[in-house]
Design a protein around this motif. Structure first.
Motif, mmCIF file in Angstrom:
data_model
loop_
_atom_site.group_PDB
_atom_site.id
_atom_site.type_symbol
_atom_site.label_atom_id
_atom_site.label_comp_id
_atom_site.label_asym_id
_atom_site.label_seq_id
_atom_site.Cartn_x
_atom_site.Cartn_y
_atom_site.Cartn_z
ATOM 1 N N ILE A 150 0.846 -1.199 0.000
ATOM 2 C CA ILE A 150 0.000 0.000 0.000
ATOM 3 C C ILE A 150 0.881 1.248 0.000
ATOM 4 N N VAL A 151 0.811 2.022 -1.054
ATOM 5 C CA VAL A 151 1.616 3.231 -1.215
ATOM 6 C C VAL A 151 0.979 4.390 -0.440
ATOM 7 N N LEU A 152 1.794 5.100 0.335
ATOM 8 C CA LEU A 152 1.354 6.279 1.095
ATOM 9 C C LEU A 152 0.151 5.972 1.990
ATOM 10 N N ASP A 153 0.211 4.828 2.652
ATOM 11 C CA ASP A 153 -0.888 4.380 3.511
ATOM 12 C C ASP A 153 -1.264 5.431 4.552
ATOM 13 N N SER A 154 -0.290 5.907 5.306
ATOM 14 C CA SER A 154 -0.586 6.873 6.372
ATOM 15 C C SER A 154 -1.075 8.201 5.814
ATOM 16 N N GLN A 155 -0.546 8.612 4.667
ATOM 17 C CA GLN A 155 -0.962 9.876 4.069
ATOM 18 C C GLN A 155 -2.412 9.812 3.599
ATOM 19 N N PHE A 156 -2.788 8.726 2.918
ATOM 20 C CA PHE A 156 -4.171 8.595 2.468
ATOM 21 C C PHE A 156 -5.123 8.461 3.663
ATOM 22 N N ASN A 157 -4.681 7.794 4.718
ATOM 23 C CA ASN A 157 -5.499 7.726 5.930
ATOM 24 C C ASN A 157 -5.723 9.108 6.521
ATOM 25 N N GLN A 158 -4.679 9.916 6.513
ATOM 26 C CA GLN A 158 -4.797 11.285 7.036
ATOM 27 C C GLN A 158 -5.756 12.106 6.193
ATOM 28 N N TRP A 159 -5.654 11.951 4.879
ATOM 29 C CA TRP A 159 -6.519 12.722 3.994
ATOM 30 C C TRP A 159 -7.970 12.276 4.034
ATOM 31 N N LEU A 160 -8.193 10.953 4.034
ATOM 32 C CA LEU A 160 -9.532 10.419 3.773
ATOM 33 C C LEU A 160 -10.188 9.696 4.933
ATOM 34 N N GLY A 161 -9.401 9.245 5.900
ATOM 35 C CA GLY A 161 -9.977 8.525 7.023
ATOM 36 C C GLY A 161 -10.742 7.293 6.581
ATOM 37 N N ALA A 162 -12.010 7.197 6.991
ATOM 38 C CA ALA A 162 -12.834 6.032 6.667
ATOM 39 C C ALA A 162 -13.152 5.920 5.182
ATOM 40 N N ASP A 163 -12.899 6.965 4.417
ATOM 41 C CA ASP A 163 -13.141 6.929 2.981
ATOM 42 C C ASP A 163 -11.944 6.381 2.205
ATOM 43 N N PHE A 164 -10.935 5.890 2.916
ATOM 44 C CA PHE A 164 -9.804 5.190 2.303
ATOM 45 C C PHE A 164 -9.985 3.711 2.602
ATOM 46 N N ILE A 165 -10.336 2.925 1.577
ATOM 47 C CA ILE A 165 -10.723 1.519 1.760
ATOM 48 C C ILE A 165 -9.788 0.631 0.947
ATOM 49 N N ASN A 166 -9.113 -0.287 1.638
ATOM 50 C CA ASN A 166 -8.147 -1.172 0.989
ATOM 51 C C ASN A 166 -8.688 -2.588 0.863
ATOM 52 N N ILE A 167 -8.237 -3.275 -0.186
ATOM 53 C CA ILE A 167 -8.547 -4.687 -0.361
ATOM 54 C C ILE A 167 -7.279 -5.401 -0.818
ATOM 55 N N LEU A 168 -6.996 -6.546 -0.221
ATOM 56 C CA LEU A 168 -5.769 -7.293 -0.491
ATOM 57 C C LEU A 168 -6.113 -8.641 -1.114
ATOM 58 N N SER A 169 -5.390 -9.002 -2.169
ATOM 59 C CA SER A 169 -5.705 -10.249 -2.876
ATOM 60 C C SER A 169 -4.906 -11.450 -2.384
ATOM 61 N N GLU A 170 -3.733 -11.226 -1.784
ATOM 62 C CA GLU A 170 -2.865 -12.343 -1.418
ATOM 63 C C GLU A 170 -2.554 -12.395 0.070
ATOM 64 N N GLU A 171 -3.297 -11.664 0.865
ATOM 65 C CA GLU A 171 -3.018 -11.644 2.305
ATOM 66 C C GLU A 171 -4.309 -11.447 3.086
#
Length: 228
Positions: A150-171
């Motif tokens: 996940i690129v810039l995980d903390s930055q996107f969390n800071q910007w978007l909070g709950a509107d930053f939604i991740n999905i992982l295919s291999e973990e």
């Protein structure tokens, strides 16, 4: 991505370093009067013998108002190609770039859907929205193989909070959804289907997401992506 004949510029690298295990960030000088729109890209080549003609498209991840250019690039060592060579560059080395081009630009609030390195056009767009205090009513669905991708995980969390939604295919990870971005995932997480949808990632993913969006009643006019 459609490209036309471009002017070329030689730029010096100011800084280079990894921001994840396989994503490199490069900061360069900015040519005088060089301009771009957040979301746009350029052709990049290394100013070294054997590489000057090996141009690759990379997106600007800096802002048009910055006094420098920045690129955020996924490295593929197994390809033994241009991106592998990029990680050997140092401050003072040179890149050859062209004028900016690209079809992705911000056209109003909506849902951004990115797969892996497809996040790069959205980095500059979200930086610009943050600078203008216009992040509200936007969300990001980001697909990766593993959490460490996940690129810039903390930055996107800071910007978007709950509107930053991740999905992982291999973990399997309790913090994130597991699987791939499909019609049911979009329906559950995209929010308002009447808003814009910005889509970037591998071509098969883009085509699949577009089909899923259309099945959900989203019109082609609402879908912003590169010309394939």
């Amino acid at each position: 991505m459609k490209k036309i004949k471009q002017m070329e510029y030689t730029v010096n690298i100011q800084e280079t370093g990894f921001i994840t295990h396989d994503v490199l960030q490069i900061k360069t000088d900015r040519p005088a009067n060089f301009d771009f729109t957040p979301g746009q890209a350029t052709e990049v080549a290394l100013n070294k013998e054997g590489y000057k003609s090996k141009k690759r498209p990379f997106t600007f991840t800096s802002l048009p108002s910055d006094g420098f250019l920045q690129f955020t690039i996924k490295i593929y060592p197994e390809h033994n190609g241009v991106t592998d060579k990029l990680q050997t560059l140092e401050a003072g080395d040179e890149l050859i770039i062209s004028d900016a081009w690209g079809a992705i630009s911000y056209k109003g609030p909506g849902t951004f859907i990115a797969g892996g390195a497809g996040i790069t056009p959205f980095i500059s767009i979200f930086k610009d929205l943050a600078a203008q205090n216009q992040l509200e009513e936007n969300r990001l669905l980001f697909a990766n193989k593993r959490e460490r991708d996940i690129v810039l995980d903390s930055q996107f969390n800071q910007w978007l909070g709950a509107d930053f939604i991740n999905i992982l295919s291999e973990e399997q990870n309790p913090k994130h959804a597991h699987g791939r971005i499909d019609q049911s995932f979009i329906k559950e997480n995209a929010g308002d289907l009447d808003k814009n949808f910005y889509v970037c990632g591998p071509v098969p993913m883009i085509n699949s997401v577009k089909e899923d969006l259309q099945a959900l009643g989203v019109t082609n006019k609402q879908i912003i992506t590169e010309d394939l």
